[in-house]
Design a protein around this motif. Structure first.
Motif, short mmCIF file in Angstrom:
data_model
loop_
_atom_site.label_atom_id
_atom_site.label_comp_id
_atom_site.label_asym_id
_atom_site.label_seq_id
_atom_site.Cartn_x
_atom_site.Cartn_y
_atom_site.Cartn_z
N ARG A 1 0.86 -1.18 0.00
CA ARG A 1 0.00 0.00 0.00
C ARG A 1 0.90 1.23 0.00
NH1 ARG A 1 -4.36 0.74 4.77
NH2 ARG A 1 -2.47 0.89 6.07
N GLN A 2 0.53 2.22 -0.79
CA GLN A 2 1.31 3.46 -0.84
C GLN A 2 0.36 4.65 -0.68
OE1 GLN A 2 3.51 4.36 -4.50
NE2 GLN A 2 5.15 5.28 -3.29
N ARG A 3 0.46 5.30 0.46
CA ARG A 3 -0.33 6.51 0.67
C ARG A 3 0.39 7.67 0.01
NH1 ARG A 3 -1.77 4.33 6.22
NH2 ARG A 3 -3.97 3.78 6.02
N LEU A 4 -0.35 8.72 -0.27
CA LEU A 4 0.18 9.86 -1.01
C LEU A 4 1.44 10.41 -0.34
CD1 LEU A 4 -0.45 11.66 -3.45
CD2 LEU A 4 -1.65 13.21 -1.89
N GLY A 5 2.50 10.48 -1.12
CA GLY A 5 3.75 11.05 -0.62
C GLY A 5 4.51 10.18 0.34
N GLN A 6 4.10 8.93 0.47
CA GLN A 6 4.77 8.04 1.41
C GLN A 6 5.38 6.84 0.69
OE1 GLN A 6 2.54 7.12 4.93
NE2 GLN A 6 1.57 9.13 4.99
N GLY A 7 6.16 6.08 1.44
CA GLY A 7 6.80 4.90 0.88
C GLY A 7 5.84 3.73 0.79
N LEU A 8 6.36 2.61 0.36
CA LEU A 8 5.55 1.40 0.20
C LEU A 8 5.43 0.69 1.54
CD1 LEU A 8 6.54 2.06 -2.71
CD2 LEU A 8 6.43 -0.38 -3.16
N GLU A 9 4.21 0.32 1.87
CA GLU A 9 3.92 -0.39 3.11
C GLU A 9 3.58 -1.83 2.75
OE1 GLU A 9 0.49 1.28 4.95
OE2 GLU A 9 0.43 -0.18 6.58
N PHE A 10 4.38 -2.78 3.21
CA PHE A 10 4.16 -4.19 2.91
C PHE A 10 2.85 -4.66 3.52
CE2 PHE A 10 4.89 -8.61 2.39
CZ PHE A 10 4.55 -9.23 3.57
N LEU A 11 2.09 -5.43 2.73
CA LEU A 11 0.82 -5.98 3.22
C LEU A 11 0.89 -7.51 3.36
CD1 LEU A 11 -1.75 -3.90 1.12
CD2 LEU A 11 -1.02 -3.53 3.49
N ILE A 12 1.20 -8.21 2.25
CA ILE A 12 1.15 -9.67 2.27
C ILE A 12 2.07 -10.22 1.19
CG2 ILE A 12 -0.86 -9.77 0.73
CD1 ILE A 12 -1.86 -12.18 2.44
N TYR A 13 2.57 -11.43 1.41
CA TYR A 13 3.55 -12.06 0.52
C TYR A 13 3.14 -13.52 0.30
CZ TYR A 13 8.09 -14.46 -0.36
OH TYR A 13 9.10 -15.25 -0.84
N PHE A 14 3.08 -13.94 -0.95
CA PHE A 14 2.82 -15.32 -1.33
C PHE A 14 4.08 -15.90 -1.97
CE2 PHE A 14 -1.77 -15.44 -0.79
CZ PHE A 14 -2.15 -14.12 -0.92
N GLN A 15 4.42 -17.11 -1.61
CA GLN A 15 5.55 -17.80 -2.23
C GLN A 15 5.15 -19.24 -2.48
OE1 GLN A 15 8.26 -17.46 -3.88
NE2 GLN A 15 8.55 -19.67 -3.89
N GLY A 16 4.97 -19.59 -3.73
CA GLY A 16 4.64 -20.95 -4.10
C GLY A 16 3.46 -21.48 -3.30
N ASN A 17 3.62 -22.68 -2.75
CA ASN A 17 2.56 -23.31 -1.99
C ASN A 17 2.68 -23.07 -0.49
OD1 ASN A 17 1.33 -24.48 -4.27
ND2 ASN A 17 2.89 -26.08 -4.28
N SER A 18 3.64 -22.24 -0.11
CA SER A 18 3.82 -21.96 1.32
C SER A 18 2.68 -21.09 1.84
CB SER A 18 5.15 -21.22 1.55
OG SER A 18 6.23 -21.97 1.07
N ALA A 19 2.48 -21.16 3.16
CA ALA A 19 1.47 -20.31 3.78
C ALA A 19 1.87 -18.85 3.56
CB ALA A 19 1.36 -20.60 5.27
N PRO A 20 0.94 -17.98 3.19
CA PRO A 20 1.29 -16.58 2.94
C PRO A 20 1.75 -15.87 4.21
CG PRO A 20 -1.10 -16.89 2.88
CD PRO A 20 -0.50 -18.25 2.96
N ASP A 21 2.62 -14.91 4.02
CA ASP A 21 3.06 -14.04 5.11
C ASP A 21 2.10 -12.86 5.18
OD1 ASP A 21 6.25 -12.42 5.92
OD2 ASP A 21 4.25 -12.11 6.72
#
Lengths: 116, 113
Positions: free
Chosen positions: A36-56
């Motif tokens: 997520r990127q709010r106006l004028g701000q950096g990127l905020e990590f939300l969620i990560y998927f990798q293959g068949n592993s449980a998502p972060d």
């Protein structure tokens, strides 16, 4: 080849409504990220998927946010009961998984969400 | 607390000069550091990656340095052009975060002709 695509490019919704944002990663990329990127701000990590592993899911800001990924393809980010504070650009990125890091992330153009 | 700091104010330079952007970090131990470029209305685009055991990396007019003692990376664009105007983001790749990148807020670069 085709890059990461996202849809819709823009979304205007009313407070309290649910929204679904879609991401099509680069074919063959096993890793997929939502930010997520709010106006004028950096990127905020939300969620990560990798293959068949449980998502972060460690970056999801509340239980109103959820995401799914079908195999190693499309991902959908869902925001339920949207609030005005959810207004932002939602970026998706994909990458080839590299053990130990040093992945290059390829970003989509983002979905601009405005909650009225 | 953990922080990544990039020049909060826009950097305005004249065409042909070298632009230098700074990324400082606190309480992180990155194994790699990446720089991305972001144009208005678009997603970030990868530019360069530098490893913790590398002091410097070059690619065409771009140069990145990485000083793990100072906890700082410098990003240089030589012979800058108006087309280089964009926001530049640094991102840390830390083992403790797996494959997730931690991004700074970015610095806006404006190159005037």
């Amino acid at each position: 080849g085709a890059g990461v695509s996202q849809s819709p490019s823009n979304k205007v919704t009313e407070k309290g409504k649910d929204v679904e944002l879609r991401c099509d990663p680069i074919s063959g990329h096993t890793a997929l990220y939502w930010y997520r990127q709010r106006l004028g701000q950096g990127l905020e990590f939300l969620i990560y998927f990798q293959g068949n592993s449980a998502p972060d899911k460690s970056g999801l800001p509340s239980d109103r946010f959820s995401a799914e990924r079908t195999g190693e393809s499309v991902s959908t980010l869902t925001i339920q009961r949207t609030q005005q504070e959810d207004s932002a650009v939602y970026l998706c990125a994909s990458s080839l998984f590299v053990s130990g890091g040093a992945e290059t992330q390829y970003f989509g153009p983002g979905t601009r969400l405005l909650v009225l | 607390s953990q922080k990544i700091e990039q020049n909060s104010e826009a950097l305005n330079i004249q065409e042909g000069k070298t632009a230098t952007l700074t990324c400082n970090y606190t309480n992180y131990s990155p194994a790699y550091l990446q720089w991305y470029r972001q144009d208005p209305g678009r997603g970030p685009v990868f530019l360069l990656l530098i490893r913790e055991n590398e002091k410097e990396k070059r690619k065409e007019r771009l140069k990145v340095t990485f000083d793990t003692t100072l906890k700082q990376s410098l990003f240089h664009i030589t012979a800058s052009q108006p087309a280089d105007s964009a926001t530049y983001l640094c991102a840390l790749d830390c083992m403790e975060y797996g494959n997730k990148l931690v991004f700074g807020a970015g610095t806006i670069l404006r190159v005037k002709s």
